[in-house]
Design an enzyme around this catalytic site. Structure first.
Site, mmCIF file in Angstrom:
data_model
loop_
_atom_site.group_PDB
_atom_site.id
_atom_site.type_symbol
_atom_site.label_atom_id
_atom_site.label_comp_id
_atom_site.label_asym_id
_atom_site.label_seq_id
_atom_site.Cartn_x
_atom_site.Cartn_y
_atom_site.Cartn_z
ATOM 1 C CG LEU A 149 -20.821 36.000 4.534
ATOM 2 C CD1 LEU A 149 -20.418 34.790 3.706
ATOM 3 C CD2 LEU A 149 -20.862 37.262 3.682
ATOM 4 C CB SER A 152 -23.265 33.216 8.976
ATOM 5 O OG SER A 152 -23.595 34.410 9.671
ATOM 6 C CB SER A 222 -21.158 44.630 11.372
ATOM 7 O OG SER A 222 -21.045 43.355 11.958
#
Length: 319
Positions: A149, A152, A222
């Site tokens: 995320l 992160s 991604s």
């Protein structure tokens, strides 16, 4: 006398090598022509009436007219040669040969492979291969794909990993999601289809870097499994190391280093991963770096060392 001599490629295209018009062997400039295109800009000849035209190619074919624009064979019009109409009064007439262009329109005229929208292409092998480059670098080219995320810690860990590997004499390169969108992918939005194209392009670049023997580190959200799997499929087995930063949304939102979560919660950013667009966690990644809410945060260096331990164990840091 007007003489047109050409060099013909295997595809049938040609290059006007020497054109002589009029009585003084006047040479005109080089002009390329291909199937379905016209040779233009050759200029007018010095005399209004010319002698027959002779056209030669690698197959020794020739054409000649009667000086009035009639063909040598039946006198029914201008000469036709290699997809263009040759007019003895004006040297070259800017008209395609319909029978030629209609036959080859949209076709692969050379019989070479087609890939997507690219036609008539052929892979050219080089005698220096990946193994040769790896011997020089004393490492194995691979892709370390860091996903997670926003917030992160992907970019931070990527930089820590690159720094440690560099200190050990290893060649790395980081493909950061935001950095790539400053150049190569600046034409892409954050819609689902553009996100997929963003990952596809980065995957292709990462593949090239790995083939060069470089340890390529990507730091990208991604979010979609299918896109990450497609990038994995680009590389030989074992050359794609997926690293999942398993950090809860609440922790990422609390960090919010760019202030994007606040904007997304306020409805000012649409399609934000984790808020109104899904993140699909990897189902079979090589490495998981987990951060549990309320626990001590793993330092970037510690996270990088875990990745390096995996690489050492699996032989990536030697040729």
């Amino acid at each position: 006398m007007c003489v047109v001599q050409t060099l013909c490629s295997p595809c049938g295209g040609g290059l006007f090598q020497n054109i002589e018009c009029g009585t003084s062997s006047e040479k005109l400039r080089f002009v390329k022509f291909h199937h379905g295109f016209n040779a233009v800009g050759l200029g007018r000849c010095r005399e209004s009436r010319l002698k027959p035209i002779t056209a030669k190619d690698g197959r020794e074919s020739s054409l000649a007219g009667d000086g009035d624009g009639n063909s040598n064979g039946n006198g029914n019009g201008p000469l036709k040669y290699k997809g263009i109409s040759v007019n003895t009064r004006n040297c070259v007439k800017n008209e395609p040969d319909p029978s030629f262009t209609n036959h080859y329109a949209g076709k692969n005229v050379c019989g070479l492979p087609t890939n997507g929208n690219s036609t008539n292409i052929l892979w050219h092998e080089c005698p220096i291969q990946k193994l040769d480059r790896q011997q020089i670098l004393q490492q194995k080219g691979c892709v370390i794909w860091i996903t997670g995320l926003s917030g992160s810690g992907k970019s931070t860990i990527a930089c820590a990993l690159s720094r440690i590997l560099h200190s050990r004499g290893k060649l790395t390169y980081i493909l950061d999601g935001d950095n790539i969108r400053h150049g190569l992918n600046r034409d892409l939005s954050f819609r689902a289809e553009d996100r997929s194209e963003n990952i596809r392009r980065i995957g292709e670049v990462a593949k090239l870097l790995a083939d060069a023997g470089v340890i390529c580190i990507t730091s990208l959200i991604s979010p979609y499994q299918k896109d990450r799997d497609a990038c994995r499929a680009l590389l030989p087995r074992g050359d794609f190391i997926e690293v999942f930063l398993d950090v809860p949304l609440a922790v990422c939102e609390e960090r919010d280093p760019k202030g994007l979560y606040k904007l997304a919660r306020a409805g000012l950013i649409k399609g934000f991963t984790g808020i109104d667009d899904p993140y699909e966690p990897p189902c079979s990644c090589e490495i998981v770096l987990q951060q549990i809410k309320g626990s001590d945060c793993m330092s970037p260096n510690n996270a990088a060392e875990k990745v390096i331990s995996y690489m050492e164990k699996n032989g990536y840091l030697r040729a």
